[in-house]
Design an enzyme around this catalytic site. Structure first.
Site, PDB file in Angstrom:
ATOM      1  N   GLY A   1       0.825  -1.212   0.000  1.00 42.83           N
ATOM      2  CA  GLY A   1       0.000   0.000   0.000  1.00 42.83           C
ATOM      3  C   GLY A   1       0.852   1.252   0.000  1.00 42.83           C
ATOM      4  O   GLY A   1       2.077   1.197   0.150  1.00 42.83           O
TER       5      GLY A   1
ATOM      6  N   ARG B   1       3.882   6.039   1.903  1.00 46.71           N
ATOM      7  CA  ARG B   1       4.386   7.409   2.046  1.00 46.71           C
ATOM      8  C   ARG B   1       3.843   8.291   0.930  1.00 46.71           C
ATOM      9  O   ARG B   1       4.527   9.187   0.448  1.00 46.71           O
ATOM     10  CB  ARG B   1       5.892   7.417   2.023  1.00 46.71           C
ATOM     11  CG  ARG B   1       6.477   6.699   0.821  1.00 46.71           C
ATOM     12  CD  ARG B   1       7.871   7.135   0.646  1.00 46.71           C
ATOM     13  NE  ARG B   1       8.545   6.311  -0.322  1.00 46.71           N
ATOM     14  CZ  ARG B   1       9.742   6.590  -0.794  1.00 46.71           C
ATOM     15  NH1 ARG B   1      10.352   7.659  -0.370  1.00 46.71           N
ATOM     16  NH2 ARG B   1      10.310   5.804  -1.660  1.00 46.71           N
TER      17      ARG B   1
ATOM     18  N   LYS C   1       3.985  12.417  -2.907  1.00 42.95           N
ATOM     19  CA  LYS C   1       4.840  11.304  -2.486  1.00 42.95           C
ATOM     20  C   LYS C   1       5.857  11.846  -1.484  1.00 42.95           C
ATOM     21  O   LYS C   1       6.578  12.789  -1.781  1.00 42.95           O
ATOM     22  CB  LYS C   1       5.544  10.718  -3.728  1.00 42.95           C
ATOM     23  CG  LYS C   1       6.393   9.497  -3.458  1.00 42.95           C
ATOM     24  CD  LYS C   1       6.848   8.864  -4.766  1.00 42.95           C
ATOM     25  CE  LYS C   1       7.839   7.729  -4.522  1.00 42.95           C
ATOM     26  NZ  LYS C   1       8.320   7.159  -5.795  1.00 42.95           N
TER      27      LYS C   1
ATOM     28  N   GLY D   1       7.176   7.384   6.243  1.00 41.89           N
ATOM     29  CA  GLY D   1       6.236   8.065   5.360  1.00 41.89           C
ATOM     30  C   GLY D   1       6.841   9.230   4.593  1.00 41.89           C
ATOM     31  O   GLY D   1       6.143   9.944   3.881  1.00 41.89           O
TER      32      GLY D   1
ATOM     33  N   ARG E   1       3.394  13.744  -7.933  1.00 42.32           N
ATOM     34  CA  ARG E   1       3.469  12.823  -9.065  1.00 42.32           C
ATOM     35  C   ARG E   1       2.131  12.798  -9.793  1.00 42.32           C
ATOM     36  O   ARG E   1       1.073  12.782  -9.167  1.00 42.32           O
ATOM     37  CB  ARG E   1       3.817  11.432  -8.544  1.00 42.32           C
ATOM     38  CG  ARG E   1       3.814  10.367  -9.605  1.00 42.32           C
ATOM     39  CD  ARG E   1       4.616   9.158  -9.183  1.00 42.32           C
ATOM     40  NE  ARG E   1       3.916   8.334  -8.202  1.00 42.32           N
ATOM     41  CZ  ARG E   1       4.437   7.196  -7.717  1.00 42.32           C
ATOM     42  NH1 ARG E   1       5.627   6.790  -8.090  1.00 42.32           N
ATOM     43  NH2 ARG E   1       3.763   6.498  -6.844  1.00 42.32           N
TER      44      ARG E   1
ATOM     45  N   ARG F   1      -1.821  -1.011  -9.786  1.00 38.62           N
ATOM     46  CA  ARG F   1      -0.646  -1.828 -10.049  1.00 38.62           C
ATOM     47  C   ARG F   1      -1.071  -3.290 -10.181  1.00 38.62           C
ATOM     48  O   ARG F   1      -2.185  -3.648  -9.745  1.00 38.62           O
ATOM     49  CB  ARG F   1       0.331  -1.699  -8.866  1.00 38.62           C
ATOM     50  CG  ARG F   1       0.695  -0.250  -8.561  1.00 38.62           C
ATOM     51  CD  ARG F   1       0.808  -0.013  -7.064  1.00 38.62           C
ATOM     52  NE  ARG F   1       0.939   1.421  -6.747  1.00 38.62           N
ATOM     53  CZ  ARG F   1       2.082   2.083  -6.689  1.00 38.62           C
ATOM     54  NH1 ARG F   1       3.209   1.442  -6.890  1.00 38.62           N
ATOM     55  NH2 ARG F   1       2.109   3.377  -6.422  1.00 38.62           N
TER      56      ARG F   1
ATOM     57  N   ASP G   1       4.304  -4.608  -7.392  1.00 39.00           N
ATOM     58  CA  ASP G   1       3.704  -3.364  -6.889  1.00 39.00           C
ATOM     59  C   ASP G   1       4.242  -2.147  -7.642  1.00 39.00           C
ATOM     60  O   ASP G   1       3.711  -1.050  -7.494  1.00 39.00           O
ATOM     61  CB  ASP G   1       3.938  -3.208  -5.381  1.00 39.00           C
ATOM     62  CG  ASP G   1       5.411  -3.329  -5.002  1.00 39.00           C
ATOM     63  OD1 ASP G   1       6.011  -4.372  -5.307  1.00 39.00           O
ATOM     64  OD2 ASP G   1       5.957  -2.380  -4.414  1.00 39.00           O
ATOM     65  N   ASN G   2       5.278  -2.339  -8.442  1.00 44.98           N
ATOM     66  CA  ASN G   2       5.805  -1.244  -9.264  1.00 44.98           C
ATOM     67  C   ASN G   2       5.519  -1.485 -10.740  1.00 44.98           C
ATOM     68  O   ASN G   2       6.216  -0.978 -11.604  1.00 44.98           O
ATOM     69  CB  ASN G   2       7.316  -1.099  -9.036  1.00 44.98           C
ATOM     70  CG  ASN G   2       7.643  -0.659  -7.622  1.00 44.98           C
ATOM     71  OD1 ASN G   2       6.807  -0.057  -6.946  1.00 44.98           O
ATOM     72  ND2 ASN G   2       8.834  -0.960  -7.168  1.00 44.98           N
TER      73      ASN G   2
ATOM     74  N   ASP H   1       7.537   4.407 -10.310  1.00 38.68           N
ATOM     75  CA  ASP H   1       8.406   4.189  -9.149  1.00 38.68           C
ATOM     76  C   ASP H   1       9.874   4.128  -9.523  1.00 38.68           C
ATOM     77  O   ASP H   1      10.479   3.070  -9.687  1.00 38.68           O
ATOM     78  CB  ASP H   1       7.966   2.953  -8.350  1.00 38.68           C
ATOM     79  CG  ASP H   1       6.881   3.321  -7.346  1.00 38.68           C
ATOM     80  OD1 ASP H   1       6.414   4.479  -7.383  1.00 38.68           O
ATOM     81  OD2 ASP H   1       6.495   2.483  -6.530  1.00 38.68           O
TER      82      ASP H   1
END
Ligand code: AMP
Ligand code: MG
Length: 492
Positions: A88, A91, A111, A124, A174, A181, A250-251, A260
């Site tokens: 998740g 940050r 981010k 974070g 961003r 993802r 996840d990326n 990422d």
């Protein structure tokens, strides 16, 4: 004047267990580093408003803009092959979505905006170096024509972050086609929550693959769409010498954008097995391994989608395998057509792939710089006097000469003349890429001397990567031995 984001937040209309609603955590003393004027305009945002004191407060996370629905998104992911059921946004906070001038819906995310329920042991926060790094490289990728998330702004927080040393903190704004993802699908699949997988798939289809909705099985079409875009993306990476470095699921973006930017880096000398990332000890994400890893990630998406592909489990597996079988050919087709364009060939003939691969083999054996070899080859296509600057890049110049003879004979079969071939080559072989030593130089000036001039200058050079510019000649050169960057590190 208030900062006018025209938010329309579709993800926040999805069920509550898809995210955690929370505001960014305010920071002590925000200071603007940069607002991306061109990107702001394309999103219908006013650059001056963003740069205003109120804009700074928003971009630092100290004020939530009108219409925002701030949230951290839930996702899982395979990290270096190991499944982690809950990652998740640890940050990052999605402020909301805006529709750009091109009609495309995009996420605006902060981010480095403070802890969230997904932070695990992290703080974070983001350090200034990695924020500037992502800014530079994502904007360079956009200018190179590679699908990517973008950087709308960077601010310094006025707070320290603690890594191996104390570093200045920063927040990156961003912009992404979305933040779904492969790991987002895995998050729900791992919980056996097929309803959520379906809702997410329907959302992904509507947002990124609307044509899939007309297909006989929309979910197979979704899988095929993601496979196609990932195959195309990874081909483009290879063609510019890009190494992502952390291709965890996840990326891996459902929209097909590069996302990422951690320990990513560009090749200097061509070396297929090259790894820069300090944490990639086994070379899982080495340059030439990236197509395999992209296919591996899409296979994980297929697993998560299985219950939607067919009510019968065996049939679902067959359907998934059929779609996945298309990945390799899609990659090869994108890669080789791009590679042939790099050497001036517009329509493939028998033997062309072998010709291109022979050049790469000779480059690897002779330590030739990837970007510069192809750029100088453009001049060699224009006239044979262009050969000597190319052969200089090879440890043994004769290795180039032997290849160049065959290549030049092949170019005679092209229907256009030498100048037209050279011009077409210059449009696909960049002169300027974010070379590791240049990125490091810009980051060090900012971090150590609070001097952002090299960062600004590098962004300018990289904004027109295909234009020769004598004033920028130094930026086109490979690193001197003492400038060479050997390792890159995660942004965390
Ligand atoms: P990354 O390697 O940057 O893709 O991050 C992997 C996971 O770690 C994601 O869930 C991130 O949100 C989380 N993460 C990375 N850095 C931090 C941090 N400083 N604080 C909290 N979570 C983090
Ligand atoms: Mg990540």
């Amino acid at each position: 004047m208030p900062v006018g984001f025209s938010f329309d937040n579709s993800y926040s209309r999805l069920p509550g267990h898809f995210y955690a609603r929370l505001d960014p955590t305010p920071v002590a003393a925000p200071r603007m580093v940069r607002v991306n004027a061109g990107l702001a305009a394309s999103l219908g945002l006013d650059e001056d408003e963003l740069a205003s004191p109120e804009g700074l407060e928003i971009l630092a996370g100290n004020r939530v803009p009108e219409g925002a629905a701030p949230m951290a998104l839930a996702y899982a992911g395979h990290q270096f092959g190991n499944f982690v059921p809950q990652l998740g946004d640890g940050r990052a906070v999605l402020l909301g979505e805006v529709i750009g001038r091109d009609g495309v819906r995009r996420d605006v995310q902060l981010k480095g905006s403070g802890p969230t329920p997904y932070s695990r042991r992290g703080d974070g926060r983001a350090a200034l170096g990695p924020v500037l790094r992502e800014y530079i490289i994502s904007e360079a990728m956009a200018a190179l024509g590679v699908p990517t998330t973008r950087a709308l702004a960077a601010v310094i927080t006025g707070e320290d972050v603690w890594r191996e040393t104390v570093l200045p903190g920063a927040v990156l704004t961003r912009v992404a086609a979305s933040h779904m993802r492969v790991g987002t699908f895995q998050y729900f699949a791992a919980r056996g929550d097929t309803d959520a997988v379906r809702q997410l798939a329907d959302y992904a289809i509507a947002r990124h693959y609307p044509e899939a909705a007309q297909a006989e099985n929309p979910y197979r079409a979704l899988l095929a769409g993601v496979a196609g875009r990932q195959a195309e993306l990874v081909a483009r990476w290879l063609l510019i010498g890009f190494i992502h470095g952390v291709m965890n699921t996840d990326n891996s973006s459902i929209s097909g954008e590069t996302i990422d930017y951690g320990p990513c880096a560009f090749l200097d000398a061509y070396e297929p097995g090259k790894v820069f990332s300090s944490i990639d000890q086994a070379g899982r994400y080495a340059y030439a391994n990236q197509p395999h890893m992209a296919a591996w990630n899409v296979t994980r998406l297929a697993e998560a989608l299985l219950p939607l592909l067919d009510p019968d489990e065996d049939e679902a597996v067959v359907a998934a395998e059929q779609v996945l079988a298309g990945f390799g050919p899609a990659f090869e087709s994108a890669y080789f057509s791009g590679l042939l364009r790099k050497i001036g060939i517009s329509a493939e003939q028998e033997g062309d792939r072998a010709l291109a691969q022979d050049l790469l083999k000779r480059m690897a054996e002779n330590g030739a710089d990837f970007t510069l070899t192809f750029r100088r080859l453009c001049d060699a296509a224009a006239e044979p006097q262009g050969d000597s600057p190319v052969r200089e890049l090879f440890a043994d110049g004769a290795a180039y000469d032997a290849w160049a003879g065959v290549w030049r004979a092949r170019l005679h079969n092209e229907t256009t003349g030498a100048q037209a071939i050279a011009a077409a080559m210059r449009a696909v072989n960049p002169a300027f890429i974010p070379r590791n030593h240049l990125v490091e130089e810009a980051l060090n000036a900012a971090i150590e001397r609070d001097d952002f001039a090299p960062f600004e200058q590098l962004l300018e050079v990289l904004s027109r990567p295909f234009d020769d510019n004598l004033a920028f000649a130094r930026y086109a050169l490979p690193p001197q031995p003492e400038q060479r960057v050997l390792r890159t590190f995660c942004g965390t």
